[in-house]
Design a protein around this motif. Structure first.
Motif, PDB file in Angstrom:
ATOM      1  N   PHE A  59       2.282 -13.784 -90.022  1.00  0.00           N
ATOM      2  CA  PHE A  59       3.187 -13.639 -91.160  1.00  0.00           C
ATOM      3  C   PHE A  59       3.301 -12.148 -91.463  1.00  0.00           C
ATOM      4  CE2 PHE A  59       1.945 -17.987 -91.202  1.00  0.00           C
ATOM      5  CZ  PHE A  59       3.083 -18.661 -91.631  1.00  0.00           C
ATOM      6  N   ASN A  92       8.821 -13.895 -91.163  1.00  0.00           N
ATOM      7  CA  ASN A  92       9.075 -13.214 -92.420  1.00  0.00           C
ATOM      8  C   ASN A  92       9.387 -14.281 -93.465  1.00  0.00           C
ATOM      9  OD1 ASN A  92      10.295 -11.850 -94.636  1.00  0.00           O
ATOM     10  ND2 ASN A  92      10.776 -10.111 -93.310  1.00  0.00           N
ATOM     11  N   SER A  93       8.443 -14.482 -94.376  1.00  0.00           N
ATOM     12  CA  SER A  93       8.566 -15.523 -95.401  1.00  0.00           C
ATOM     13  C   SER A  93       8.948 -14.968 -96.760  1.00  0.00           C
ATOM     14  CB  SER A  93       7.233 -16.283 -95.520  1.00  0.00           C
ATOM     15  OG  SER A  93       6.845 -16.840 -94.284  1.00  0.00           O
ATOM     16  N   ASP A 123      11.479 -17.340 -92.090  1.00  0.00           N
ATOM     17  CA  ASP A 123      10.854 -18.574 -92.574  1.00  0.00           C
ATOM     18  C   ASP A 123      11.583 -18.986 -93.855  1.00  0.00           C
ATOM     19  OD1 ASP A 123       9.193 -20.683 -93.265  1.00  0.00           O
ATOM     20  OD2 ASP A 123       7.598 -19.389 -94.045  1.00  0.00           O
ATOM     21  N   ASN A 126      10.174 -20.466 -97.308  1.00  0.00           N
ATOM     22  CA  ASN A 126       8.709 -20.394 -97.149  1.00  0.00           C
ATOM     23  C   ASN A 126       8.113 -21.659 -96.540  1.00  0.00           C
ATOM     24  OD1 ASN A 126       9.242 -19.570-100.443  1.00  0.00           O
ATOM     25  ND2 ASN A 126       8.828 -17.933 -98.987  1.00  0.00           N
ATOM     26  N   ALA A 129       5.121 -20.826 -94.255  1.00  0.00           N
ATOM     27  CA  ALA A 129       4.061 -20.183 -95.045  1.00  0.00           C
ATOM     28  C   ALA A 129       3.339 -21.217 -95.894  1.00  0.00           C
ATOM     29  CB  ALA A 129       4.637 -19.071 -95.911  1.00  0.00           C
ATOM     30  N   THR A 137       0.755 -10.447 -96.041  1.00  0.00           N
ATOM     31  CA  THR A 137       1.325  -9.799 -94.851  1.00  0.00           C
ATOM     32  C   THR A 137       0.538  -8.521 -94.589  1.00  0.00           C
ATOM     33  OG1 THR A 137       2.970  -8.639 -96.229  1.00  0.00           O
ATOM     34  CG2 THR A 137       3.637 -10.716 -95.239  1.00  0.00           C
ATOM     35  N   ILE A 195       3.041 -12.699-100.125  1.00  0.00           N
ATOM     36  CA  ILE A 195       4.340 -13.203 -99.677  1.00  0.00           C
ATOM     37  C   ILE A 195       5.197 -13.490-100.903  1.00  0.00           C
ATOM     38  CG2 ILE A 195       5.472 -15.179 -98.586  1.00  0.00           C
ATOM     39  CD1 ILE A 195       3.118 -15.273 -96.610  1.00  0.00           C
TER      40      ILE A 195
END
Length: 199
Positions: A59, A92-93, A123, A126, A129, A137, A195
């Motif tokens: 992530f 990338n959330s 993502d 989320n 995630a 991250t 995140i």
């Protein structure tokens, strides 16, 4: 904006511990068929990213100071994993920043600038995630060839200062996994920005 966790002390011991809501060691790869938009424009899933010897899910984002500080280390370990037939996908959330510096177009620019030759995907909402219980991250999840989680945590033991790294947790985990050994340090604490979830 600097992470809320940014401080003058970055070293963390790699203790084995469990944390509520996070994917446990030994768990199967979650959401493996969900399609994600990669910076290439393709729709890919975790199963698409898997290779013969496993999968590294990280992530990440474009903006976190820890991601930027760890970028050379990220590239090194991802290249190593790929060379050993361990697939790599960065997610990338940061849905809360999707209209700004973590937009899809900015992700494409960042991946090109960093020379990524692995997947870097959005993502959405989320979803992954949340399934992984990822909160920081960079934060790493390593799965073996059978799709079982064998390591979760940081790239190494000093995300703030690469000159003071004493143990390369993720690299050691990959090597032990490939050698058919039990991963000796299965969990370490990820340090980085939170995140930015939509809710």
């Amino acid at each position: 904006m600097l992470c809320a966790l940014l401080s003058s002390s970055f070293g963390f011991a790699a203790f084995t511990f469990s944390r509520n809501g996070e994917l446990p060691i030994g768990a199967s790869l979650p959401k493996a068929e969900v399609k994600l938009k990669d910076v290439s424009g393709k729709e890919v899933s975790l199963n698409d990213a898997r290779k013969d010897n496993g999968l590294l899910v990280m992530f990440s984002c474009n903006t976190c100071p820890y991601v930027i500080r760890n970028q050379a280390r990220t590239n090194q370990v991802c290249q190593f994993a790929m060379s050993k037939s361990v697939g790599v996908i960065l997610l990338n959330s940061n849905e809360g920043g999707r209209d700004g510096a973590d937009s899809y177009n900015e992700m494409k620019t960042y991946a090109r600038t960093q020379g990524y030759n692995w997947y870097y995907a959005v993502d959405k909402n989320n979803e992954l995630a949340d399934a992984f219980g990822a909160n920081r991250t960079p934060e790493c999840f390593l799965f073996d060839r059978s799709g079982k989680l064998v390591y979760h945590g940081a790239i190494d033991d000093n995300p703030g200062d690469d000159s003071r790294v004493k143990r390369h947790h993720l690299l050691e985990a990959i090597n032990e996994m490939l050698a058919g050994k039990d991963v000796s340090v299965k969990l370490s604490r990820s340090v980085g920005c939170g995140i930015k979830r939509v809710n």
